[in-house]
Design a protein around this motif. Structure first.
Motif, PDB file in Angstrom:
ATOM      1  N   GLY A 162       0.799  -1.224   0.000  1.00  0.00           N
ATOM      2  CA  GLY A 162       0.000   0.000   0.000  1.00  0.00           C
ATOM      3  C   GLY A 162       0.828   1.268   0.000  1.00  0.00           C
ATOM      4  N   CYS A 163       2.072   1.206  -0.480  1.00  0.00           N
ATOM      5  CA  CYS A 163       2.959   2.377  -0.405  1.00  0.00           C
ATOM      6  C   CYS A 163       2.568   3.471  -1.397  1.00  0.00           C
ATOM      7  N   GLY A 164       1.883   3.098  -2.486  1.00  0.00           N
ATOM      8  CA  GLY A 164       1.405   4.113  -3.432  1.00  0.00           C
ATOM      9  C   GLY A 164       2.410   4.539  -4.487  1.00  0.00           C
ATOM     10  N   THR A 165       3.560   3.862  -4.560  1.00  0.00           N
ATOM     11  CA  THR A 165       4.566   4.250  -5.555  1.00  0.00           C
ATOM     12  C   THR A 165       4.032   4.090  -6.986  1.00  0.00           C
ATOM     13  N   CYS A 166       3.295   3.008  -7.233  1.00  0.00           N
ATOM     14  CA  CYS A 166       2.757   2.780  -8.584  1.00  0.00           C
ATOM     15  C   CYS A 166       1.843   3.927  -9.005  1.00  0.00           C
ATOM     16  N   ALA A 167       1.001   4.380  -8.059  1.00  0.00           N
ATOM     17  CA  ALA A 167       0.086   5.478  -8.366  1.00  0.00           C
ATOM     18  C   ALA A 167       0.868   6.760  -8.633  1.00  0.00           C
ATOM     19  N   LEU A 168       1.946   6.969  -7.854  1.00  0.00           N
ATOM     20  CA  LEU A 168       2.760   8.180  -8.003  1.00  0.00           C
ATOM     21  C   LEU A 168       3.381   8.261  -9.392  1.00  0.00           C
ATOM     22  N   VAL A 169       3.904   7.142  -9.900  1.00  0.00           N
ATOM     23  CA  VAL A 169       4.635   7.189 -11.166  1.00  0.00           C
ATOM     24  C   VAL A 169       3.751   6.941 -12.392  1.00  0.00           C
ATOM     25  N   CYS A 170       2.458   6.785 -12.208  1.00  0.00           N
ATOM     26  CA  CYS A 170       1.593   6.560 -13.371  1.00  0.00           C
ATOM     27  C   CYS A 170       1.355   7.874 -14.108  1.00  0.00           C
ATOM     28  N   PRO A 171       1.781   7.987 -15.372  1.00  0.00           N
ATOM     29  CA  PRO A 171       1.614   9.242 -16.111  1.00  0.00           C
ATOM     30  C   PRO A 171       0.151   9.544 -16.431  1.00  0.00           C
ATOM     31  N   ASP A 172      -0.714   8.543 -16.268  1.00  0.00           N
ATOM     32  CA  ASP A 172      -2.113   8.700 -16.646  1.00  0.00           C
ATOM     33  C   ASP A 172      -3.074   8.711 -15.459  1.00  0.00           C
ATOM     34  N   CYS A 173      -2.554   8.624 -14.251  1.00  0.00           N
ATOM     35  CA  CYS A 173      -3.383   8.566 -13.036  1.00  0.00           C
ATOM     36  C   CYS A 173      -4.357   7.389 -13.086  1.00  0.00           C
ATOM     37  N   ALA A 174      -3.895   6.234 -13.587  1.00  0.00           N
ATOM     38  CA  ALA A 174      -4.788   5.092 -13.759  1.00  0.00           C
ATOM     39  C   ALA A 174      -4.879   4.216 -12.516  1.00  0.00           C
ATOM     40  N   ILE A 175      -4.052   4.486 -11.511  1.00  0.00           N
ATOM     41  CA  ILE A 175      -4.058   3.636 -10.310  1.00  0.00           C
ATOM     42  C   ILE A 175      -4.453   4.463  -9.091  1.00  0.00           C
ATOM     43  N   THR A 176      -5.323   3.903  -8.267  1.00  0.00           N
ATOM     44  CA  THR A 176      -5.627   4.520  -6.979  1.00  0.00           C
ATOM     45  C   THR A 176      -5.347   3.503  -5.885  1.00  0.00           C
ATOM     46  N   ILE A 177      -4.615   3.919  -4.874  1.00  0.00           N
ATOM     47  CA  ILE A 177      -4.331   3.055  -3.727  1.00  0.00           C
ATOM     48  C   ILE A 177      -4.996   3.661  -2.503  1.00  0.00           C
ATOM     49  N   GLU A 178      -5.854   2.890  -1.885  1.00  0.00           N
ATOM     50  CA  GLU A 178      -6.451   3.343  -0.627  1.00  0.00           C
ATOM     51  C   GLU A 178      -5.927   2.449   0.479  1.00  0.00           C
ATOM     52  N   ARG A 179      -5.115   3.019   1.329  1.00  0.00           N
ATOM     53  CA  ARG A 179      -4.560   2.208   2.422  1.00  0.00           C
ATOM     54  C   ARG A 179      -5.644   1.899   3.427  1.00  0.00           C
ATOM     55  N   LYS A 180      -5.592   0.672   3.952  1.00  0.00           N
ATOM     56  CA  LYS A 180      -6.571   0.304   4.975  1.00  0.00           C
ATOM     57  C   LYS A 180      -6.049   0.699   6.348  1.00  0.00           C
ATOM     58  N   LYS A 181      -6.950   1.014   7.236  1.00  0.00           N
ATOM     59  CA  LYS A 181      -6.545   1.351   8.611  1.00  0.00           C
ATOM     60  C   LYS A 181      -6.034   0.094   9.294  1.00  0.00           C
TER      61      LYS A 181
ATOM     62  N   ASN B 107      -7.857   9.330  -9.478  1.00  0.00           N
ATOM     63  CA  ASN B 107      -7.315  10.344  -8.585  1.00  0.00           C
ATOM     64  C   ASN B 107      -6.435  11.321  -9.373  1.00  0.00           C
ATOM     65  N   MET B 108      -7.071  12.137 -10.231  1.00  0.00           N
ATOM     66  CA  MET B 108      -6.321  13.090 -11.053  1.00  0.00           C
ATOM     67  C   MET B 108      -6.265  14.433 -10.335  1.00  0.00           C
TER      68      MET B 108
ATOM     69  N   LEU C  11       3.263  16.936 -16.355  1.00  0.00           N
ATOM     70  CA  LEU C  11       2.011  17.700 -16.284  1.00  0.00           C
ATOM     71  C   LEU C  11       1.153  17.281 -15.091  1.00  0.00           C
ATOM     72  N   LYS C  12       1.327  16.036 -14.649  1.00  0.00           N
ATOM     73  CA  LYS C  12       0.640  15.617 -13.428  1.00  0.00           C
ATOM     74  C   LYS C  12       1.208  16.394 -12.238  1.00  0.00           C
TER      75      LYS C  12
ATOM     76  N   TYR D 133      -2.844  20.697 -25.366  1.00  0.00           N
ATOM     77  CA  TYR D 133      -3.671  21.889 -25.606  1.00  0.00           C
ATOM     78  C   TYR D 133      -5.044  21.817 -24.941  1.00  0.00           C
ATOM     79  N   ASP D 134      -5.503  20.588 -24.625  1.00  0.00           N
ATOM     80  CA  ASP D 134      -6.784  20.484 -23.908  1.00  0.00           C
ATOM     81  C   ASP D 134      -6.616  19.753 -22.582  1.00  0.00           C
ATOM     82  N   PHE D 135      -5.430  19.851 -22.029  1.00  0.00           N
ATOM     83  CA  PHE D 135      -5.073  19.032 -20.870  1.00  0.00           C
ATOM     84  C   PHE D 135      -5.687  19.552 -19.576  1.00  0.00           C
ATOM     85  N   PHE D 136      -5.607  20.886 -19.387  1.00  0.00           N
ATOM     86  CA  PHE D 136      -6.019  21.496 -18.115  1.00  0.00           C
ATOM     87  C   PHE D 136      -7.292  22.310 -18.293  1.00  0.00           C
TER      88      PHE D 136
END
Ligand SMILES: Cc1ncc(C[n+]2csc(CCOP(=O)(O)OP(=O)(O)O)c2C)c(N)n1
Ligand code: SF4
Lengths: 85, 250
Positions: free
Chosen positions: A64-83, B6-7, B30-31, B59-62
Motif C-alpha cells: 500500500g505504499c502508493g509508488t505505482c500510483a505516483l509514477v503513473c503518467p495517466d493517473c490510472a491507479i488509486t491506492i487506498e490504504r486500509k486502517k 485520482n487526477m 504535467l501531473k 492543448y486540452d489538458f487542463f
C-alpha cells in the motif's frame, strides 16, 4: 463536455484497496518497475489501447505504499490504504 | 457515485486518457504541474501555453485558459500575455527542441530580461513529435534517427546545459532548477518554488524536467527508467541552480 464514466477493476489486498482504471491505463509498465516489492503482474484485463493492464499478484504482497500510483503518467491507479486493526 | 481516478483537480477529466504515448514523461511532468496548481489554489489565474512538439498534445489538458503557439515561441507569447495581464500566472511549457534549439533566442532573452513568467521544459534528449531526430540535448554516442551511429560530439558538440545557461544569464532573484521524473516529489517542490517566484513577482523562473520518450528511445519500462536515472544524469545534474535570496523575516 460530460465527464465519461471510467471503467475499472479492483483488488482487495490485505493492506490496501487497489483500483486500476482500465479505460485510461496504456500498459506502459512504469509502475511494475518502480514497485519496491515487485508485486504487480500483467493482467488479462485490457487497457485503452488493447494492451494488458496490471494487477497485484496476490493479496498479501502489496504494502500500500502508493509508488505505482505516483509514477503513473495517466493517473490510472488509486491506492487506498486500509486502517491498521 | 461512480469511482473516478485520482487526477489533479485542474486536469480536464473528459479529455483523458491524454494524447501522450504510453509511458511518456510529459504525462508525469504535467501531473506534477497539476498538483502544484491545485495546492497553490491558482487555477483561475493560470494561463498555460504549449509549444510545438509533443508538448502541444496538452492543448486540452487542463481546465485553464490555454494557448498553443509556434515552435519555440511559447516564451514570448506568454511574456506578452503577462505584460498585458500582470495578475495572471503564465506558464510556458515546451520540449528541449523548442526551448534549446528552435526557440533558444526567446528563452535567452526572456531570461536575461528577467520576465516574470515560468518556463517548464521537458528534456527527453530528442525531437519526439517528428520521429526522434537528434536534439541539442541528445547524449554523446546516443543513436537517433539523424545520428544512426551515435551522436558525434566532435561534429555536433556536447548536450546543451539549459538550466546552467539560464542561471548564468538571469539576475539573482530568478529561480532555476533541474528536476527529473525519477524523483517526482523533488520535481514538485521545484515547480512550486518556480510558480511562487512568479506569484510573488520576484523574477524569471525556469525548471527543466528530465523526461522520457519510450517511443523514440525504443525502450521498455525497465530501460526507460534506466536511461532517465543512470544515463541522462551523467550529463544533466539534477538540483537547484539558482534560488532567489530569502526575504528577511519581518
Ligand atoms: C519553426 C519550426 N521548425 C521545425 C518544426 C518541425 N517540428 C515540429 S515538432 C518538432 C520537434 C519538437 O521536439 P521537442 O521540442 O524536443 O519536443 P518533444 O516532441 O520531444 O516533446 C519539430 C522540429 C516546426 N514545427 N516549426
Ligand atoms: S513521441 Fe515521445 S515525447 Fe512524444 S508523446 Fe510519444 S513518448 Fe512522449
Amino acid at each position: 463536455m460530460a465527464v465519461p464514466a471510467f471503467k475499472y477493476v479492483q483488488k482487495d489486498c490485505t493492506k490496501a484497496n487497489f483500483t486500476l482504471f482500465t479505460s485510461i491505463c496504456k500498459g506502459c509498465g512504469l509502475c511494475m518497475e518502480k514497485c519496491p516489492v515487485k508485486c504487480l503482474e500483467w493482467s488479462n484485463e485490457l487497457g485503452v489501447y488493447g494492451t494488458p493492464t496490471v494487477i497485484p499478484k496476490d493479496q498479501d504482497s502489496c504494502t500500500g505504499c502508493g509508488t505505482c500510483a505516483l509514477v503513473c503518467p495517466d493517473c490510472a491507479i488509486t491506492i487506498e490504504r486500509k486502517k491498521l486493526k | 457515485m461512480a469511482l473516478v481516478p485520482n487526477m489533479p483537480q485542474v486536469w480536464r477529466q473528459e479529455t483523458k486518457p491524454h494524447k501522450f504515448c504510453p509511458g511518456c514523461g510529459h504525462g508525469l511532468v504535467l501531473k506534477t504541474l497539476g498538483e502544484c496548481i491545485d495546492e497553490l489554489g491558482i487555477q483561475d489565474r493560470v494561463i498555460f501555453g504549449c509549444d510545438i512538439g509533443c508538448s502541444l498534445l496538452s492543448y486540452d489538458f487542463f481546465n485553464v485558459d490555454t494557448v498553443q503557439t509556434h515552435h519555440g515561441r511559447t516564451t514570448p507569447v506568454l511574456t506578452g500575455i503577462k505584460r498585458a495581464r500582470p495578475d495572471r500566472i503564465c506558464i510556458a511549457y515546451m520540449g528541449d527542441g523548442g526551448g534549446y534549439a528552435i526557440g533558444s533566442q526567446h528563452l535567452v532573452n526572456a531570461a536575461s530580461r528577467n520576465e516574470k513568467i515560468t518556463v517548464l521544459l521537458a528534456n527527453n534528449c530528442n525531437y519526439g513529435m517528428t520521429g526522434g531526430q537528434m536534439a541539442p540535448t541528445t547524449l554523446p554516442g546516443m543513436k537517433t534517427e539523424t545520428s544512426p551511429y551515435g551522436r558525434d560530439v566532435e561534429q555536433t558538440g556536447n548536450p546543451t546545459q539549459g538550466p546552467e545557461m539560464v542561471a548564468a544569464i538571469t539576475p539573482e532573484n530568478a529561480y532555476v532548477a533541474r528536476g527529473t521524473i525519477a524523483n517526482l516529489r523533488q520535481l514538485k517542490r521545484m515547480i512550486k518554488k518556480a510558480l511562487e517566484t512568479q506569484i510573488n513577482g520576484v523574477g524569471f523562473s525556469f525548471v527543466e524536467a528530465l523526461s522520457a520518450c519510450p517511443t523514440n528511445w525504443r525502450t521498455n519500462a525497465k530501460d526507460t527508467w534506466h536511461f532517465v536515472e543512470k544515463e541522462m544524469t551523467q550529463y544533466f545534474k539534477v538540483g537547484e541552480k539558482k534560488v532567489p535570496p530569502e526575504k528577511e523575516e519581518q
